[in-house]
Design a protein around this motif. Sequence first.
Motif, PDB file in Angstrom:
ATOM      1  N   ALA A  86     -57.716 -11.101 -10.870  1.00 32.66           N
ATOM      2  CA  ALA A  86     -58.943 -10.305 -10.892  1.00 32.66           C
ATOM      3  C   ALA A  86     -58.649  -8.837 -10.606  1.00 32.66           C
ATOM      4  CB  ALA A  86     -59.938 -10.854  -9.867  1.00 32.66           C
ATOM      5  N   SER A  87     -57.778  -8.562  -9.633  1.00 37.40           N
ATOM      6  CA  SER A  87     -57.446  -7.177  -9.306  1.00 37.40           C
ATOM      7  C   SER A  87     -56.790  -6.470 -10.482  1.00 37.40           C
ATOM      8  CB  SER A  87     -56.511  -7.128  -8.088  1.00 37.40           C
ATOM      9  OG  SER A  87     -57.151  -7.622  -6.929  1.00 37.40           O
ATOM     10  N   VAL A  88     -55.863  -7.142 -11.130  1.00 37.23           N
ATOM     11  CA  VAL A  88     -55.194  -6.569 -12.292  1.00 37.23           C
ATOM     12  C   VAL A  88     -56.193  -6.373 -13.441  1.00 37.23           C
ATOM     13  CG1 VAL A  88     -53.420  -6.970 -14.044  1.00 37.23           C
ATOM     14  CG2 VAL A  88     -52.933  -7.467 -11.642  1.00 37.23           C
ATOM     15  N   THR A  89     -57.108  -7.315 -13.589  1.00 38.95           N
ATOM     16  CA  THR A  89     -58.128  -7.206 -14.631  1.00 38.95           C
ATOM     17  C   THR A  89     -58.994  -5.974 -14.422  1.00 38.95           C
ATOM     18  OG1 THR A  89     -58.193  -9.614 -14.888  1.00 38.95           O
ATOM     19  CG2 THR A  89     -60.071  -8.390 -15.747  1.00 38.95           C
ATOM     20  N   GLY A  90     -59.258  -5.627 -13.161  1.00 38.89           N
ATOM     21  CA  GLY A  90     -60.037  -4.433 -12.882  1.00 38.89           C
ATOM     22  C   GLY A  90     -59.401  -3.196 -13.477  1.00 38.89           C
TER      23      GLY A  90
END
Length: 248
Positions: A86-90
């Motif tokens: 999720a963090s990388v997707t941000g």
Amino acid sequence: MTDMTSPQPAPDAKPGLTRHLPLLTILVVAVIGYFTLRDYITFDTLRDNRELLLGWRDSNYALVALSFVGIYVLIVAFSLPGAAVASVTGGFLFGLAAGTGLNVLAATIGATAIFLAARWGLGASLTARLEASEGTIKRLKDGLRENEISVLLLLRLVPAVPFFVANLLPALVGVKFRNFVWTTALGIIPGGLVFTWIGVGLGEVFDRGESPDLSLLWEPHIIGPLLGLSALAALPMVIKAVRGKPGV
């Protein structure tokens, strides 16, 4: 006539059980999520749906950003697998600045939810016991209270501390709510920047047929500044300890 001396049901029995329901719910959902979602919230899933996600973002940026925050909050609040994804997707969807802001916002809200669930239930009784404790436990409790800010920042900055531990432990030992919230938001920014930065270049990684290398987090030029910030957070505790020694 009613016998006023007859035993009455314990009025706190049901409320006491009710207080534990939020934390129990989180634990149950976390276990179920671990076995049911770990194969779905992955970089492969992101790669397979990248064009669809980018199209949604371009057509309705605000809605996608809000949905992203909501999903990320659920992942953190219920300790579901996929927080790193999720963090990388941000970063992949929103860029470095906006992505970092959304990541930090969502992670802080999710962490606060866990904190409140634990504080309302198990944390309340454990804090009460700590307040009434003596001896070594009392000294540890007093030391934590005196260095609360430094300890909370260290929990966020030291990469080896699991995120859910940094959410639960403060609630169980009775730290101040406002201190937990602002140190969480501030303390996760450095790590959030790194994850988001990885996401910014994710498209090129996918184009090469590769997956992002999260071992980058342990490279000297990344881990060095994080450890430096950890040392800075610990400095007030060191100064207090030195000043407390006789003859210093």
